[in-house]
Design an enzyme around this catalytic site. Structure first.
Site, PDB file in Angstrom:
ATOM      1  N   LEU A   1      12.099 -19.717  -4.246  1.00 13.92           N
ATOM      2  CA  LEU A   1      11.016 -18.934  -3.654  1.00 13.92           C
ATOM      3  C   LEU A   1       9.695 -19.224  -4.362  1.00 13.92           C
ATOM      4  CD1 LEU A   1      10.177 -16.600  -1.687  1.00 13.92           C
ATOM      5  CD2 LEU A   1      10.580 -15.033  -3.603  1.00 13.92           C
TER       6      LEU A   1
ATOM      7  N   ASP B   1       0.837  -1.198   0.000  1.00 15.99           N
ATOM      8  CA  ASP B   1       0.000   0.000   0.000  1.00 15.99           C
ATOM      9  C   ASP B   1       0.874   1.252   0.000  1.00 15.99           C
ATOM     10  OD1 ASP B   1      -2.333   1.451   0.029  1.00 15.99           O
ATOM     11  OD2 ASP B   1      -2.640   1.303   2.190  1.00 15.99           O
TER      12      ASP B   1
ATOM     13  N   HIS C   1       2.768   3.428  -9.127  1.00 17.75           N
ATOM     14  CA  HIS C   1       2.542   2.007  -9.423  1.00 17.75           C
ATOM     15  C   HIS C   1       3.737   1.407 -10.172  1.00 17.75           C
ATOM     16  CE1 HIS C   1      -1.444   2.088  -7.801  1.00 17.75           C
ATOM     17  NE2 HIS C   1      -1.879   2.964  -8.677  1.00 17.75           N
TER      18      HIS C   1
END
Length: 242
Positions: A132, A21, A38
């Site tokens: 990962l 956020d 963004h």
């Protein structure tokens, strides 16, 4: 898993989930459009994947676009979708180079067809990677996920594939988007907000929460270590008493 970092032993969580956020506020502070935030936020995702892998985190799940985010301006949504397009393509080579497996969770029906195709291609291209385990929530909402799971369970019960009496918590979990993942040990939210925003409500029932004022594009290794340090000092009792 315990890891020594700068002379300190820290218990590293197996699965970290992040509500990313603050992209818009980060850009506004720099007198730039939200769309720039963004773009920088996408770079922070790449950086965080590398940092998580270095720390020994096995699963990383990030909240990239919620079912509610469609309410944003057409320009902002269009920019985010274009970022997804580029990210999904670029991630194939980078993920394979780093032995990272990528999964996309969320409702695909409302997404542009070409983005869904790119999601499928990325998942297939990285399916055999053993490093990962990275999951990206796109067009995801926790209540929507549970609703879809309940609907499918009901359908399977009506078809005789499943007995209602046999439905357990494990059954419900096996119908969720995250059925191949462990539940998050640690949930991180950036930007100072103190809510979970419909992210993984079933899965985070016993997760530890770490809230930071750092805006997502500024999230770095130091802040990830801070979150892991916080987690390391938590006493996880899962409802029991010690």
């Amino acid at each position: 898993m315990n890891k020594e970092i700068n002379g300190e032993m820290i218990n590293i969580p197996e699965h970290v989930a992040i509500i990313m956020d603050g992209n818009g506020r980060w850009a506004k502070k720099r007198l730039m459009p939200r769309t720039y935030g963004h773009s920088e936020g996408a770079k922070a995702i790449e950086r965080t994947c590398e940092n998580a892998d270095e720390l020994g985190i096995k699963y990383l799940t990030v909240y990239a676009f919620s079912t509610e985010n469609w309410k944003r301006s057409v320009e902002e949504v269009s920019t985010i979708m274009n970022i997804f397009r580029k990210y999904l393509v670029d991630s194939i080579e980078r993920s394979n180079r780093n032995n990272m497996r990528v999964r996309i969770i969320g409702k695909r029906e409302d997404l542009p067809e070409d983005i869904v195709e790119k999601m499928d291609n990325l998942e297939k291209a990285t399916a055999n990677n053993t490093g990962l385990q990275f999951s990206v929530a796109i067009n995801y909402g926790g209540r929507d996920e549970i609703t879809r799971a309940v609907r499918q369970i009901a359908s399977d019960c009506m078809a005789g594939k499943l007995s209602p009496d046999a439905v357990t918590e494990d059954t419900v979990s096996s119908y969720l988007d995250t059925k191949e993942l462990t539940d998050p040990d640690l949930l991180i939210r950036t930007s100072g907000e103190l809510r979970t925003s419909n992210f993984l409500p079933w899965q985070i029932a016993y997760s530890e929460f770490y809230f930071t004022d750092v805006l997502w594009p500024d999230f770095d290794m130091d802040e990830l270590v801070n979150a892991c340090r916080y987690y390391s000092h938590r006493d996880r009792r899962y409802g029991g008493v010690k």
